[in-house]
Scaffold this active site. Structure first.
Site, PDB file in Angstrom:
ATOM      1  CE  LYS A   1     -12.288   2.322  11.490  1.00 27.62           C
ATOM      2  NZ  LYS A   1     -10.956   1.924  12.023  1.00 27.62           N
TER       3      LYS A   1
ATOM      4  CD  GLU B   1      -7.599  -0.343  13.980  1.00 25.91           C
ATOM      5  OE1 GLU B   1      -8.066   0.501  13.189  1.00 25.91           O
ATOM      6  OE2 GLU B   1      -7.363  -1.518  13.660  1.00 25.91           O
TER       7      GLU B   1
ATOM      8  CB  SER C   1      -4.565  -3.590   3.048  1.00 28.14           C
ATOM      9  OG  SER C   1      -5.671  -3.996   3.836  1.00 28.14           O
TER      10      SER C   1
ATOM     11  CB  CYS D   1      -0.574   3.856  -1.240  1.00 29.40           C
ATOM     12  SG  CYS D   1      -1.020   5.519  -1.707  1.00 29.40           S
TER      13      CYS D   1
ATOM     14  CD  GLU E   1       0.763  -2.438   0.016  1.00 29.30           C
ATOM     15  OE1 GLU E   1      -0.226  -2.998   0.521  1.00 29.30           O
ATOM     16  OE2 GLU E   1       0.781  -1.227  -0.276  1.00 29.30           O
TER      17      GLU E   1
HETATM   18  P1  NAD Z   1      -5.838  -1.620   6.633  1.00 29.51           P
HETATM   19  O1  NAD Z   1      -6.563  -2.123   5.438  1.00 29.51           O
HETATM   20  O2  NAD Z   1      -5.342  -2.615   7.613  1.00 29.51           O
HETATM   21  O3  NAD Z   1      -6.790  -0.631   7.479  1.00 29.51           O
HETATM   22  C1  NAD Z   1      -7.473   0.428   6.857  1.00 29.51           C
HETATM   23  C2  NAD Z   1      -8.771   0.703   7.622  1.00 29.51           C
HETATM   24  O4  NAD Z   1      -9.592  -0.466   7.560  1.00 29.51           O
HETATM   25  C3  NAD Z   1      -8.551   1.016   9.098  1.00 29.51           C
HETATM   26  O5  NAD Z   1      -9.414   2.054   9.486  1.00 29.51           O
HETATM   27  C4  NAD Z   1      -8.909  -0.287   9.787  1.00 29.51           C
HETATM   28  O6  NAD Z   1      -9.453  -0.102  11.081  1.00 29.51           O
HETATM   29  C5  NAD Z   1      -9.948  -0.884   8.864  1.00 29.51           C
HETATM   30  N1  NAD Z   1      -9.922  -2.355   8.891  1.00 29.51           N
HETATM   31  C6  NAD Z   1      -8.841  -3.154   9.072  1.00 29.51           C
HETATM   32  N2  NAD Z   1      -9.209  -4.450   9.028  1.00 29.51           N
HETATM   33  C7  NAD Z   1     -10.538  -4.467   8.815  1.00 29.51           C
HETATM   34  C8  NAD Z   1     -11.499  -5.517   8.654  1.00 29.51           C
HETATM   35  N3  NAD Z   1     -11.155  -6.796   8.722  1.00 29.51           N
HETATM   36  N4  NAD Z   1     -12.783  -5.185   8.432  1.00 29.51           N
HETATM   37  C9  NAD Z   1     -13.151  -3.890   8.357  1.00 29.51           C
HETATM   38  N5  NAD Z   1     -12.287  -2.858   8.504  1.00 29.51           N
HETATM   39  C10 NAD Z   1     -10.993  -3.142   8.714  1.00 29.51           C
HETATM   40  O7  NAD Z   1      -4.667  -0.679   6.109  1.00 29.51           O
HETATM   41  P2  NAD Z   1      -3.483  -0.024   6.955  1.00 29.51           P
HETATM   42  O8  NAD Z   1      -2.531  -1.084   7.351  1.00 29.51           O
HETATM   43  O9  NAD Z   1      -4.030   0.865   7.998  1.00 29.51           O
HETATM   44  O10 NAD Z   1      -2.824   0.931   5.842  1.00 29.51           O
HETATM   45  C11 NAD Z   1      -1.853   0.496   4.924  1.00 29.51           C
HETATM   46  C12 NAD Z   1      -2.478   0.101   3.610  1.00 29.51           C
HETATM   47  O11 NAD Z   1      -3.190   1.192   3.040  1.00 29.51           O
HETATM   48  C13 NAD Z   1      -1.425  -0.294   2.558  1.00 29.51           C
HETATM   49  O12 NAD Z   1      -1.891  -1.431   1.881  1.00 29.51           O
HETATM   50  C14 NAD Z   1      -1.391   0.922   1.638  1.00 29.51           C
HETATM   51  O13 NAD Z   1      -0.947   0.646   0.318  1.00 29.51           O
HETATM   52  C15 NAD Z   1      -2.812   1.343   1.674  1.00 29.51           C
HETATM   53  N6  NAD Z   1      -2.971   2.729   1.248  1.00 29.51           N
HETATM   54  C16 NAD Z   1      -3.488   2.973   0.016  1.00 29.51           C
HETATM   55  C17 NAD Z   1      -3.625   4.271  -0.436  1.00 29.51           C
HETATM   56  C18 NAD Z   1      -4.190   4.546  -1.806  1.00 29.51           C
HETATM   57  O14 NAD Z   1      -4.471   5.695  -2.107  1.00 29.51           O
HETATM   58  N7  NAD Z   1      -4.361   3.548  -2.656  1.00 29.51           N
HETATM   59  C19 NAD Z   1      -3.221   5.342   0.372  1.00 29.51           C
HETATM   60  C20 NAD Z   1      -2.700   5.067   1.639  1.00 29.51           C
HETATM   61  C21 NAD Z   1      -2.578   3.748   2.071  1.00 29.51           C
END
Ligand code: NAD
Length: 504
Positions: A181, A184, A234, A289, A388
């Protein structure tokens, strides 16, 4: 062999059981080109029922794939790797187009993803079990690894190509089937990965893609036929995924957000350090990240570091990246995200920090652009230190000595990366031993482990036990079976006595 190609990328299909199909759902999201601000595709969000159908397709493909010899599964990865190499430039351009990072950054991302496939190619040599003959009188013990079942990957927007590859090559080669997944916001790279897996000859249903938001994710978390979930995103969502997934009895590895500290000792090579600080904080427009977010200067390092950063990053060429290589830093993912990141500069000022470099400019472009910023004299109570930001903003904290710099890590709720720049072996050793983070760089600005090592976030940067990448991921994607065997000496009195005698 028929090659399965997604029908139309304007309207992005799901990949289920080897077929590309459009969703009927009436909810959808726009996919932008962040360089131009234009909508380039539309992605429908799967309902819970549609998501369940994709999981069923993965479950149906499981028995045959799990029974396929691991050497054959690895051979498929070799073919997949060759296709990734063959299409390298096209893949990098696609990452730039839907994400906005520079082409050089996109190429680096594609390389990092390919390395995980290379790791997966070696799984036959890593997945073998253990045997201890005669663990008790006439009893042999053996432990072997089995696939766990249907695995799910839920990925973020900031590495559209690499983060999905952190997961499925290893899961598949361990004998599992997979449902991806993707974010989006950036689904196009994942669709291309699905096409290339099909071209490599992966049987239908072994790898599937579903698109969606929370409804789709919840359906994956709750589905009884899903055995394992890998999540990257996140911290708020990572914690939610971990809690809901484990409550439903699944194994979950869930990587969250970060606030990475970069400590600069006064003995560091300051010219080199400034370049590395800028690369760490502003690479991929700060949307990593492992991006440096807080520069902790020690003693007299402060002024030259701030002055050097302002001069060096102030000259960055910031602009659209799609089709344009003459750029040092590209846009962020969305207009709202740019505005949120920029708002931290006002917040910092009202909290008492000073803006040494302000990235807010009139770029005369519809792309989501924001220049690099440096916020000086940040203290622990300020939001720019604690939260962050995930954009091109570097906060500078002035510490008196190494101990004070080390203590900054204990004030941070995250724990992904931390870096020290120094010529002192003692300072480096203290830092490595005591800084409160799971991935340490010593004169390395972005200490992101390559595929052969685990991505070891600590604190609220990771929820779970077994990390993504490296041999820990083989443990995550397999379960062990231990067999104790005793074969008593057979009663062979019915055999020909001469033969019996000759046998011994
Ligand atoms: P996000 O948490 O908004 O989204 C990540 C995934 O979760 C997406 O597929 C999204 O569709 C899904 N999602 C979003 N809201 C949701 C909800 N309420 N319920 C269920 N699923 C949901 O993250 P983002 O903005 O796409 O990516 C950036 C974040 O990812 C930053 O916080 C970054 O630090 C983190 N990140 C961490 C690593 C790591 O290895 N620790 C690596 C890359 C990115």
């Amino acid at each position: 062999m028929a090659i399965s190609t997604a029908p139309s990328k304007k309207s992005i299909p799901v990949f289920s059981g080897g077929n590309w199909t459009e969703l009927k759902s009436n909810r959808s999201g726009d996919v932008f080109n962040p360089s131009t601000g234009q909508v380039i595709a539309r992605v429908s969000f799967a309902t819970a029922e549609e998501t369940g159908q994709v999981v069923e397709a993965a479950a149906a493909a499981l028995p045959v794939w799990a029974a396929t010899p691991v050497v054959d599964r690895a051979r498929l990865m070799f073919r997949f790797r060759a296709l990734l190499e063959k299409n390298f430039e096209e893949l990098a351009a696609l990452v730039t187009r839907e994400h906005g990072k520079t082409l050089a950054e996109a190429r680096a991302e594609v390389n990092r993803g390919i390395e995980v496939v290379e790791f997966a190619c070696g799984i036959p040599g890593l997945i073998a079990g253990d045997v201890l003959p005669n663990i008790a009188a006439d009893v042999d013990a053996e432990a072997v690894r089995h696939p766990v079942g249907v695995c799910v990957g839920i990925t973020p927007y900031n590495f559209p190509f690499m983060v999905p590859l952190w997961m499925f090559p290893i899961a598949l080669t361990c004998g599992n089937t997979f449902v991806l997944k993707p974010s989006e916001k950036v689904p196009l790279s994942s669709v291309r990965l699905g096409e290339l897996l099909a071209e490599a000859g992966l049987p239908a249903g072994v790898f599937n893609i579903v698109h969606g938001d929370r409804e789709c994710v919840d359906a994956l978390l709750d589905h009884p036929k899903v055995a394992a979930i890998s999540f990257v995103g996140s911290t708020t969502i990572a914690k939610y995924i971990y809690e809901r997934g484990t409550a439903a009895g699944k194994r979950v590895q869930s990587a969250g957000g970060a606030k990475n500290h970069l400590v600069i000792m006064p003995d560091a090579d300051l010219d080199q350090t400034v370049k590395q600080l800028a690369a760490s904080a502003y690479g991929c427009a700060g949307q990593r990240c492992m991006a440096g977010s807080v520069a902790v200067t020690v003693g007299k390092a402060a002024d030259p570091v701030v002055e050097g950063l302002v001069e060096y990053a102030g000259k960055f060429r910031v602009g659209p990246t799609d089709g344009n290589e003459e750029v040092d830093m590209g846009p962020v993912i969305r207009a709202e995200h740019r505005d949120k990141v920029a708002s931290y500069l006002d917040i910092a000022q009202s909290d008492g920090a000073s803006i040494a470099l302000d990235g807010r400019r009139d770029f005369k472009s519809a792309g989501f652009l924001l220049g690099p910023s440096v916020v000086d004299r940040v203290t622990p109570s300020m939001r720019v230190w604690k939260e962050e930001i995930f954009g091109p903003v570097l906060s500078v904290v002035r510490a008196a000595d190494l101990d004070e710099a080390l203590a900054t890590g204990d004030l941070c709720e995250y724990g992904n990366g931390a870096v020290i720049f120094t010529r002192s072996g003692y300072a480096a050793r203290q830092f490595k031993q005591h800084f409160n983070a799971g991935m340490i760089g010593i004169n390395v600005g972005v200490p992101a482990p390559m595929a052969w090592f685990p991505f070891t976030g600590w604190n609220r940067s990771f929820f779970g036990d077994l990390h993504i990448q490296g041999t820990e991921s083989i443990q995550f994607y397999t379960r062990q079976k231990v067999t104790l065997t005793r074969w008593p000496k057979a009663d062979d009195s019915h055999l020909d006595p001469v033969w019996r005698q000759n046998r011994t």
